[in-house]
Design an enzyme around this catalytic site. Sequence first.
Site, short mmCIF file in Angstrom:
data_model
loop_
_atom_site.label_atom_id
_atom_site.label_comp_id
_atom_site.label_asym_id
_atom_site.label_seq_id
_atom_site.Cartn_x
_atom_site.Cartn_y
_atom_site.Cartn_z
N ARG A 1 2.21 1.72 -3.50
CA ARG A 1 1.15 2.18 -4.41
C ARG A 1 0.84 3.66 -4.18
O ARG A 1 0.69 4.43 -5.12
CB ARG A 1 -0.12 1.34 -4.20
CG ARG A 1 -1.33 1.85 -5.00
CD ARG A 1 -2.53 0.91 -4.91
NE ARG A 1 -3.03 0.69 -3.57
CZ ARG A 1 -3.87 1.54 -2.93
NH1 ARG A 1 -4.26 2.66 -3.49
NH2 ARG A 1 -4.30 1.24 -1.72
N ARG B 1 -2.69 18.06 -3.53
CA ARG B 1 -3.72 18.50 -2.58
C ARG B 1 -5.04 18.67 -3.32
O ARG B 1 -5.08 19.28 -4.38
CB ARG B 1 -3.32 19.82 -1.92
CG ARG B 1 -2.21 19.66 -0.92
CD ARG B 1 -1.98 20.93 -0.12
NE ARG B 1 -0.93 20.70 0.87
CZ ARG B 1 0.38 20.74 0.60
NH1 ARG B 1 0.79 21.02 -0.61
NH2 ARG B 1 1.26 20.52 1.56
N HIS C 1 2.73 6.03 -2.50
CA HIS C 1 3.77 7.03 -2.32
C HIS C 1 5.00 6.94 -3.20
O HIS C 1 5.81 7.86 -3.20
CB HIS C 1 4.21 7.05 -0.85
CG HIS C 1 3.10 7.36 0.09
ND1 HIS C 1 2.46 8.59 0.12
CD2 HIS C 1 2.48 6.61 1.01
CE1 HIS C 1 1.51 8.56 1.04
NE2 HIS C 1 1.49 7.38 1.59
N LYS D 1 -8.89 11.30 -1.66
CA LYS D 1 -7.92 11.48 -0.59
C LYS D 1 -7.51 12.96 -0.58
O LYS D 1 -7.23 13.54 -1.63
CB LYS D 1 -6.71 10.58 -0.79
CG LYS D 1 -5.75 10.57 0.39
CD LYS D 1 -4.62 9.56 0.22
CE LYS D 1 -3.71 9.60 1.44
NZ LYS D 1 -2.53 8.75 1.27
N PHE D 2 -7.49 13.56 0.60
CA PHE D 2 -7.28 15.01 0.71
C PHE D 2 -5.89 15.44 0.25
O PHE D 2 -5.73 16.37 -0.51
CB PHE D 2 -7.54 15.47 2.14
CG PHE D 2 -7.45 16.96 2.31
CD1 PHE D 2 -8.41 17.80 1.76
CD2 PHE D 2 -6.38 17.53 2.98
CE1 PHE D 2 -8.31 19.17 1.89
CE2 PHE D 2 -6.27 18.90 3.10
CZ PHE D 2 -7.25 19.73 2.56
N LYS E 1 0.84 -1.20 0.00
CA LYS E 1 0.00 0.00 0.00
C LYS E 1 0.88 1.25 0.00
O LYS E 1 0.60 2.22 -0.73
CB LYS E 1 -0.94 0.00 1.21
CG LYS E 1 -1.87 1.20 1.22
CD LYS E 1 -2.82 1.15 2.41
CE LYS E 1 -3.76 2.35 2.39
NZ LYS E 1 -4.66 2.37 3.56
N HIS F 1 4.27 3.68 6.12
CA HIS F 1 3.47 4.90 6.25
C HIS F 1 4.34 6.11 5.95
O HIS F 1 5.46 6.21 6.47
CB HIS F 1 2.91 4.99 7.68
CG HIS F 1 2.30 6.33 8.02
ND1 HIS F 1 1.08 6.72 7.53
CD2 HIS F 1 2.75 7.35 8.80
CE1 HIS F 1 0.81 7.95 8.00
NE2 HIS F 1 1.81 8.33 8.76
N ASN G 1 -1.71 13.82 -0.65
CA ASN G 1 -0.83 12.66 -0.82
C ASN G 1 0.49 13.11 -1.42
O ASN G 1 0.52 13.97 -2.29
CB ASN G 1 -1.48 11.62 -1.74
CG ASN G 1 -0.70 10.32 -1.74
OD1 ASN G 1 -0.70 9.59 -0.77
ND2 ASN G 1 -0.04 10.03 -2.84
N THR G 2 1.56 12.51 -0.93
CA THR G 2 2.90 12.83 -1.43
C THR G 2 3.49 11.63 -2.16
O THR G 2 3.47 10.51 -1.63
CB THR G 2 3.83 13.27 -0.28
OG1 THR G 2 3.26 14.42 0.35
CG2 THR G 2 5.23 13.60 -0.79
#
Length: 119
Positions: A9, A82, A11, A41-42, A6, A114, A44-45
């Site tokens: 996928r 964003r 990051h 999703k608000f 995950k 994470h 993500n990097t």
Amino acid sequence: ETRYEKFLRQHVDYPRTAAPDTRTYCNQMMQRRGMTLPVCKFTNTFVHASAASITTICGPGGAPAGGNLRDSTASFALTTCRLQGGSQRPPCNYNGGTSTQRIRIACDGGLPVHYDRAI
């Protein structure tokens, strides 16, 4: 999908996917990587480095940052996406920014699981 899978996928994008601008990049990548359903999703990097080089943060390439968090000693090329507008309901519209920074990740069993933040 394992926590490590995950993480990859969500990051890791290496080499960086070509796009004319960061807005197009973010809209394509967030959709492609499954982060627009059932809700957008608000933020993500994406880290533009190999999985192997990111994984070294969990060992000699990182320093403890409390709990299972580790700070990278090296800097990485990043694209942060964003969500624009107030609604998390699709269709999702993203704006993006690029930077080169050290990162903080969580590790489990020697693998990144994470993305915490850029530092």
